[in-house]
Motif scaffolding. Sequence first.
Motif, PDB file in Angstrom:
ATOM      1  N   TYR A 242       0.969  -1.122   0.138  1.00  0.00           N
ATOM      2  CA  TYR A 242       0.161   0.019   0.135  1.00  0.00           C
ATOM      3  C   TYR A 242       0.960   1.339  -0.206  1.00  0.00           C
ATOM      4  O   TYR A 242       2.167   1.166   0.231  1.00  0.00           O
ATOM      5  CB  TYR A 242      -0.933  -0.022   1.262  1.00  0.00           C
ATOM      6  CG  TYR A 242      -0.137   0.005   2.381  1.00  0.00           C
ATOM      7  CD1 TYR A 242       0.017   1.406   3.181  1.00  0.00           C
ATOM      8  CD2 TYR A 242       0.052  -0.964   3.217  1.00  0.00           C
ATOM      9  CE1 TYR A 242       0.590   1.550   4.374  1.00  0.00           C
ATOM     10  CE2 TYR A 242       1.174  -0.846   4.258  1.00  0.00           C
ATOM     11  CZ  TYR A 242       0.968   0.424   5.015  1.00  0.00           C
ATOM     12  OH  TYR A 242       1.730   0.292   6.215  1.00  0.00           O
ATOM     13  N   GLU A 243       0.215   2.385  -0.292  1.00  0.00           N
ATOM     14  CA  GLU A 243       1.054   3.666  -0.231  1.00  0.00           C
ATOM     15  C   GLU A 243       0.716   4.478   1.065  1.00  0.00           C
ATOM     16  O   GLU A 243      -0.519   4.752   1.258  1.00  0.00           O
ATOM     17  CB  GLU A 243       0.911   4.374  -1.479  1.00  0.00           C
ATOM     18  CG  GLU A 243       1.319   3.755  -2.752  1.00  0.00           C
ATOM     19  CD  GLU A 243       1.456   4.427  -4.355  1.00  0.00           C
ATOM     20  OE1 GLU A 243       1.049   5.619  -4.048  1.00  0.00           O
ATOM     21  OE2 GLU A 243       1.236   3.677  -5.132  1.00  0.00           O
ATOM     22  N   ALA A 244       1.574   5.234   1.658  1.00  0.00           N
ATOM     23  CA  ALA A 244       1.322   6.044   2.533  1.00  0.00           C
ATOM     24  C   ALA A 244       2.596   7.010   2.692  1.00  0.00           C
ATOM     25  O   ALA A 244       3.720   6.418   2.743  1.00  0.00           O
ATOM     26  CB  ALA A 244       1.254   5.264   3.674  1.00  0.00           C
ATOM     27  N   ASP A 245       2.577   8.299   2.985  1.00  0.00           N
ATOM     28  CA  ASP A 245       3.348   9.103   3.182  1.00  0.00           C
ATOM     29  C   ASP A 245       4.255   9.052   1.902  1.00  0.00           C
ATOM     30  O   ASP A 245       5.540   9.437   2.304  1.00  0.00           O
ATOM     31  CB  ASP A 245       4.270   8.836   4.558  1.00  0.00           C
ATOM     32  CG  ASP A 245       3.538   8.975   5.861  1.00  0.00           C
ATOM     33  OD1 ASP A 245       2.572   9.647   5.805  1.00  0.00           O
ATOM     34  OD2 ASP A 245       3.545   8.012   6.663  1.00  0.00           O
ATOM     35  N   ASP A 246       3.887   9.008   0.792  1.00  0.00           N
ATOM     36  CA  ASP A 246       4.622   9.343  -0.344  1.00  0.00           C
ATOM     37  C   ASP A 246       5.553   8.061  -0.408  1.00  0.00           C
ATOM     38  O   ASP A 246       6.712   8.066  -1.318  1.00  0.00           O
ATOM     39  CB  ASP A 246       5.440  10.428  -0.679  1.00  0.00           C
ATOM     40  CG  ASP A 246       4.777  11.578  -0.388  1.00  0.00           C
ATOM     41  OD1 ASP A 246       3.455  11.701  -1.116  1.00  0.00           O
ATOM     42  OD2 ASP A 246       4.985  12.753   0.171  1.00  0.00           O
ATOM     43  N   ALA A 247       5.607   6.912   0.227  1.00  0.00           N
ATOM     44  CA  ALA A 247       6.371   5.746   0.223  1.00  0.00           C
ATOM     45  C   ALA A 247       5.358   4.600  -0.138  1.00  0.00           C
ATOM     46  O   ALA A 247       4.131   4.493  -0.063  1.00  0.00           O
ATOM     47  CB  ALA A 247       6.970   5.497   1.585  1.00  0.00           C
ATOM     48  N   VAL A 248       6.055   3.238  -0.713  1.00  0.00           N
ATOM     49  CA  VAL A 248       5.298   2.224  -0.953  1.00  0.00           C
ATOM     50  C   VAL A 248       5.915   1.234   0.251  1.00  0.00           C
ATOM     51  O   VAL A 248       6.915   0.998   0.702  1.00  0.00           O
ATOM     52  CB  VAL A 248       5.766   1.555  -2.024  1.00  0.00           C
ATOM     53  CG1 VAL A 248       4.950   0.067  -2.343  1.00  0.00           C
ATOM     54  CG2 VAL A 248       5.632   2.500  -3.292  1.00  0.00           C
ATOM     55  N   ARG A 261       6.888  -2.790   6.630  1.00  0.00           N
ATOM     56  CA  ARG A 261       8.040  -2.341   6.200  1.00  0.00           C
ATOM     57  C   ARG A 261       8.340  -1.610   5.015  1.00  0.00           C
ATOM     58  O   ARG A 261       7.315  -1.923   3.884  1.00  0.00           O
ATOM     59  CB  ARG A 261       8.789  -3.762   5.820  1.00  0.00           C
ATOM     60  CG  ARG A 261       8.896  -4.577   6.833  1.00  0.00           C
ATOM     61  CD  ARG A 261       9.800  -4.373   8.033  1.00  0.00           C
ATOM     62  NE  ARG A 261       9.660  -5.109   9.531  1.00  0.00           N
ATOM     63  CZ  ARG A 261      10.483  -5.184  10.536  1.00  0.00           C
ATOM     64  NH1 ARG A 261      11.259  -3.950  10.615  1.00  0.00           N
ATOM     65  NH2 ARG A 261      10.253  -5.956  11.537  1.00  0.00           N
ATOM     66  N   VAL A 262       9.010  -0.677   4.871  1.00  0.00           N
ATOM     67  CA  VAL A 262       8.916   0.361   3.451  1.00  0.00           C
ATOM     68  C   VAL A 262       9.563  -0.420   2.619  1.00  0.00           C
ATOM     69  O   VAL A 262      10.733  -1.065   2.747  1.00  0.00           O
ATOM     70  CB  VAL A 262       9.795   1.539   3.880  1.00  0.00           C
ATOM     71  CG1 VAL A 262      11.188   1.388   4.492  1.00  0.00           C
ATOM     72  CG2 VAL A 262       9.606   2.697   2.791  1.00  0.00           C
ATOM     73  N   LEU A 263       9.232  -0.258   1.552  1.00  0.00           N
ATOM     74  CA  LEU A 263       9.644  -0.921   0.224  1.00  0.00           C
ATOM     75  C   LEU A 263      10.394   0.315  -0.696  1.00  0.00           C
ATOM     76  O   LEU A 263      11.411  -0.010  -1.027  1.00  0.00           O
ATOM     77  CB  LEU A 263       8.711  -1.601  -0.720  1.00  0.00           C
ATOM     78  CG  LEU A 263       8.212  -3.020  -0.047  1.00  0.00           C
ATOM     79  CD1 LEU A 263       6.682  -3.561  -0.732  1.00  0.00           C
ATOM     80  CD2 LEU A 263       9.126  -4.204  -0.076  1.00  0.00           C
ATOM     81  N   ILE A 264       9.613   1.110  -0.926  1.00  0.00           N
ATOM     82  CA  ILE A 264      10.331   2.303  -1.710  1.00  0.00           C
ATOM     83  C   ILE A 264      10.008   3.608  -0.890  1.00  0.00           C
ATOM     84  O   ILE A 264       9.024   4.086  -0.321  1.00  0.00           O
ATOM     85  CB  ILE A 264       9.494   2.584  -2.869  1.00  0.00           C
ATOM     86  CG1 ILE A 264       9.618   1.141  -3.947  1.00  0.00           C
ATOM     87  CG2 ILE A 264      10.033   3.710  -3.851  1.00  0.00           C
ATOM     88  CD1 ILE A 264      11.059   0.705  -4.307  1.00  0.00           C
ATOM     89  N   ARG A 265      11.182   4.219  -0.477  1.00  0.00           N
ATOM     90  CA  ARG A 265      11.211   5.309   0.472  1.00  0.00           C
ATOM     91  C   ARG A 265      10.584   6.593  -0.492  1.00  0.00           C
ATOM     92  O   ARG A 265      10.370   6.678  -1.693  1.00  0.00           O
ATOM     93  CB  ARG A 265      12.539   5.692   0.699  1.00  0.00           C
ATOM     94  CG  ARG A 265      13.562   4.741   1.390  1.00  0.00           C
ATOM     95  CD  ARG A 265      14.862   5.194   1.823  1.00  0.00           C
ATOM     96  NE  ARG A 265      15.406   4.251   2.515  1.00  0.00           N
ATOM     97  CZ  ARG A 265      16.193   3.326   2.185  1.00  0.00           C
ATOM     98  NH1 ARG A 265      16.567   3.715   0.440  1.00  0.00           N
ATOM     99  NH2 ARG A 265      17.159   2.502   2.728  1.00  0.00           N
ATOM    100  N   SER A 266      10.142   7.597   0.635  1.00  0.00           N
ATOM    101  CA  SER A 266       9.442   8.944  -0.200  1.00  0.00           C
ATOM    102  C   SER A 266      10.386   9.370  -1.346  1.00  0.00           C
ATOM    103  O   SER A 266       9.885  10.155  -2.204  1.00  0.00           O
ATOM    104  CB  SER A 266       9.338   9.920   0.942  1.00  0.00           C
ATOM    105  OG  SER A 266      10.226  10.190   1.449  1.00  0.00           O
ATOM    106  N   ASP A 267      11.876   9.439  -1.433  1.00  0.00           N
ATOM    107  CA  ASP A 267      12.897   9.909  -2.330  1.00  0.00           C
ATOM    108  C   ASP A 267      12.903   8.972  -3.500  1.00  0.00           C
ATOM    109  O   ASP A 267      13.691   9.161  -4.439  1.00  0.00           O
ATOM    110  CB  ASP A 267      14.144   9.973  -1.575  1.00  0.00           C
ATOM    111  CG  ASP A 267      14.851   8.911  -1.291  1.00  0.00           C
ATOM    112  OD1 ASP A 267      14.253   7.752  -1.323  1.00  0.00           O
ATOM    113  OD2 ASP A 267      15.970   9.158  -0.746  1.00  0.00           O
TER     114      ASP A 267
END
Length: 282
Positions: A242-248, A261-267
């Motif tokens: 899912y997506e949240a806070d501009d991250a995946v 767990r974060v997969l793709i960071r906001s950057d």
Amino acid sequence: MAITDPVARLADALTEFAGAPVSLERPGDADHGDYATNVALRLAPTLGRPPRDIAAELAGESLRRDLVESAEPAGPGFLNLRVSDSWLVAALNEILAAGESFGTGTAADPERIQVEMVSANPTGPLTVATARNAAYGDSVARLLAFAGHEVEREYYYNNSGTQMERFYASIEAIRRGEEPPEDGYHGDYIAELASRPGDPVPPMLARIESTLGRFRVHFDSWALQSDVETEIPAAIALLDTYEADDAVWARTSAHGDDKDRVLIRSDGTPGYFAADAAYVRR
């Protein structure tokens, strides 16, 4: 495959007529024979007979079956055994024929096991501390293989990220005739790599692998972080996300984890879990 143990075979042969499992011990005094067992003492309460009488019967049956050279009851009910020269020769021949595989295969349920070890970034020569990890890891791998498991030794190169960026920056600085950045890498090896054209990583990898080879630590596979990262999109496609806070994010908390767990960071850069997922997918 496990190698048959001559002593275990002798114990099994004695167990057949003793009526109870026989374990053989090496006597503390060589005058008491090559092996001894207390099986008669253990059988006495069940049979309601003197243990020494039971030991005497077992001694006679051992000789009748030609299992040993001599068998004598001793003490309150021990059975002392002496094997023949021909038994020793046969046992030694088995050991010699088995070679390095003698004694292997003791694992009850052999498994496929991967031992990842060393896995230092390719930013410089291996250090003594890293060599220690190689010794530990290779010892573990050898013990597991000796026990009968199928073992793969892997070196995982993290050839991407901040440390690698500093490594490249240090090389490029030398090539421009400048000093490496303060937080970069220094040393004669940096100058040596900078003197060669092209990507400095392959010769650094070759140097690391050569060092480990001289240390007699060999690997079955060499994994590169950069290769794993190319497989991240395919791995993420298989996950509950899912997506949240501009991250995946991976919804791992729904599958027993203590948090997502974060997969793709906001950057836009992949997180550690993304690389782990891609690696496991392999």
